[in-house]
Design an enzyme around this catalytic site. Structure first.
Site, mmCIF file in Angstrom:
data_model
loop_
_atom_site.group_PDB
_atom_site.id
_atom_site.type_symbol
_atom_site.label_atom_id
_atom_site.label_comp_id
_atom_site.label_asym_id
_atom_site.label_seq_id
_atom_site.Cartn_x
_atom_site.Cartn_y
_atom_site.Cartn_z
ATOM 1 N N ASP A 66 -11.389 16.795 3.480
ATOM 2 C CA ASP A 66 -10.835 16.015 2.370
ATOM 3 C C ASP A 66 -11.884 15.033 1.876
ATOM 4 O O ASP A 66 -11.988 13.910 2.355
ATOM 5 C CB ASP A 66 -9.578 15.272 2.835
ATOM 6 C CG ASP A 66 -8.808 14.678 1.659
ATOM 7 O OD1 ASP A 66 -9.218 14.888 0.494
ATOM 8 O OD2 ASP A 66 -7.783 14.020 1.905
ATOM 9 N N SER A 67 -12.698 15.494 0.921
ATOM 10 C CA SER A 67 -13.723 14.607 0.383
ATOM 11 C C SER A 67 -13.632 14.497 -1.132
ATOM 12 O O SER A 67 -14.422 13.802 -1.746
ATOM 13 C CB SER A 67 -15.114 15.045 0.833
ATOM 14 O OG SER A 67 -15.351 16.388 0.496
ATOM 15 N N LYS A 68 -12.673 15.204 -1.742
ATOM 16 C CA LYS A 68 -12.401 15.085 -3.178
ATOM 17 C C LYS A 68 -13.686 15.111 -3.984
ATOM 18 O O LYS A 68 -13.913 14.268 -4.852
ATOM 19 C CB LYS A 68 -11.576 13.827 -3.456
ATOM 20 C CG LYS A 68 -10.236 13.816 -2.697
ATOM 21 C CD LYS A 68 -9.327 12.664 -3.031
ATOM 22 C CE LYS A 68 -7.959 12.779 -2.379
ATOM 23 N NZ LYS A 68 -7.955 12.779 -0.904
ATOM 24 N N ARG A 69 -14.525 16.107 -3.729
ATOM 25 C CA ARG A 69 -15.796 16.208 -4.419
ATOM 26 C C ARG A 69 -15.598 16.720 -5.836
ATOM 27 O O ARG A 69 -14.604 17.407 -6.131
ATOM 28 C CB ARG A 69 -16.749 17.126 -3.651
ATOM 29 C CG ARG A 69 -17.170 16.578 -2.280
ATOM 30 C CD ARG A 69 -17.944 15.271 -2.393
ATOM 31 N NE ARG A 69 -18.509 14.843 -1.124
ATOM 32 C CZ ARG A 69 -18.113 13.773 -0.437
ATOM 33 N NH1 ARG A 69 -17.122 13.013 -0.877
ATOM 34 N NH2 ARG A 69 -18.715 13.447 0.701
#
Lengths: 301, 301
Positions: free
Chosen positions: A102-105
């Site tokens: 979960d790094s919302k890149r």
């Protein structure tokens, strides 16, 4: 085997849709772990995060299908934090769990490719592939548009991995832009329609595709609406538990057999104790079983 | 001194609005650097990125106000890449440059705080502050809404740093969502109006605020439109050069005295040579001077 098929198999095997979020926070860690690693450096903190998360992984491994490390808390420890993240992702794999990084890149062109290769395959250098995160799936922010999302889709497809596109986030103020109505539909619905399109070309023999959607537990009406719009996408549903979403709220996320959605709980599973609690592992086990029972009652696994 | 004031001073001092983007790519690095560091590991690649970026910093240090490392290329090397990023940011500071960390972060609540603290102050652990990136400013994705942006604003304000909110990105397909019209205005304009509001409370004695906007050089009409909507915000303008934006295209971004916008060029400055070029430093110097001259002619510094 593609991500969506692996996820369906794993959820079927464990018989529940829980995803355990790994969001380590120093102030919430068990006192016993803090005392072992605290040395006043970011490296000490990163090692404490790693030890705690791997313990959680060991506790939940046979009971859930998937874990979701939140990159921000690891980034907060700098380069050492990313060593910890790498070890946590490896541990999850070695215990047979699927992973959502979960790094919302989100970025454009070759920059997006760099993020996607880091997440999935590792970059190619001089003909060799050097693994970085080795995640099974990644959360992606859609604001930059289709050509910016495409490198994530392409890299995921090549490596049979998955992406979860942010559609309707769980935070209270998520509507500021996501609810703006254009051409008769809110923005999040435009994004969801793009997800449906992107997902189509990734569908496999079971009907599932590898392009999923993030939709908050705090929006039950939208969960129902988007469930019928996206019958072939897996949903990642955050906001359950600590953020206020209830088991009843997430019910519309499921398709038959309890498939189609994984419900994330982070603090509710990993920190159901005060830091000074010596029996914290037992507390996690109890929270885990209670949450699984709650979710089973609505998911229909 | 707050970020926006520092930036105004620095742009005035160097007399041009160029921001040098540090986007290291293995295949573009000078052969001489690749040969020195290549050992088949990500660490070797990360060290090559660091050496190259620090060389670029030394070349451009007295000629420009600001550099912008792109986090994705460092992330592609895993934890070692983040060590390199840290060293590059430190080198930039030590050469007197301001820094924009381009990582387009965005998340909710305490997760956003973790990213923001990593970027600016470093997290607080047991009453001590442990620095991580030490950037002067950060790019932020607004899709999650105001309460998700707020932790970035708060942490920046406390530490006198800046944020650049993605408003209208430079990629060809950026319009898919950013151009959707709601209540008579495209989405990017709604975001810009939020930027104006967020910026207001950060304005200092010079009139500038510390909440800026990312607006692509590939959209000259929108640059003009948003310039009048956001007279107190700095613009970060990507897409100049390799992506197709011309000096004439970025003209509307400037206020009087050539202030108000920094124009990013990455490949155009850092890779104006084939990898086998032995005189690559000279090539960077030449590209730098040409670009500065081009931008000066339109900025009015």
């Amino acid at each position: 085997m593609s991500f969506s098929l692996q996820l369906a198999d794993a959820v079927r095997r464990v018989g529940n849709p829980l995803c355990v979020g790994l969001d380590p926070r120093w102030e919430s860690l068990p006192q016993l772990i803090r005392a072992t690693y605290a040395d006043g450096t970011l490296q000490g903190i990163a090692k404490a995060y790693e030890a705690f998360c791997i313990k959680v992984i060991q506790i939940v491994a046979r009971r859930v299908a998937v874990v979701k490390p939140q990159a921000a808390f690891f980034e907060a420890c700098g380069p050492d934090g990313f060593v910890a993240l790498q070890n946590v992702l490896r541990a999850a794999k070695s215990y047979g769990l699927l992973t959502i990084l979960d790094s919302k890149r989100g970025d454009i062109a070759s920059t997006a490719t760099a993020y996607a290769e880091a997440a999935f395959t590792g970059p190619q250098f001089e003909g060799r592939t050097l693994p970085v995160w080795g995640a099974d799936s990644l959360t992606v922010n859609p604001y930059l548009g289709e050509d910016a999302v495409q490198p994530f889709l392409d890299t995921a497809k090549k490596s049979k991995k998955g992406v979860f596109i942010l559609v309707r986030t769980s935070n209270l103020g998520s509507g500021l832009f996501q609810n703006l109505v254009s051409e008769g539909k809110p923005l999040y619905r435009h994004v969801a329609e793009a997800v449906a399109r992107w997902n189509e070309s990734t569908r496999n023999e079971s009907g599932w595709g590898d392009v999923g959607a993030v939709i908050g537990a705090t929006h039950p009406a939208e969960l129902a609406e988007l469930r019928s719009l996206l019958p072939h996408s897996w949903f990642l549903v955050p906001g359950f538990g600590a953020q206020g979403g209830t088991a009843e709220d997430v019910k519309p996320a499921f398709l038959k057999g309890g498939l189609g959605a994984v419900i994330n709980s982070s603090r509710g599973i990993t920190f159901p104790f005060p830091p000074e609690e010596p029996q914290w592992e037992k507390a996690i086990q109890n929270a885990l079983e209670q949450t699984i029972a709650q979710l089973r009652s609505v998911a229909g696994n």
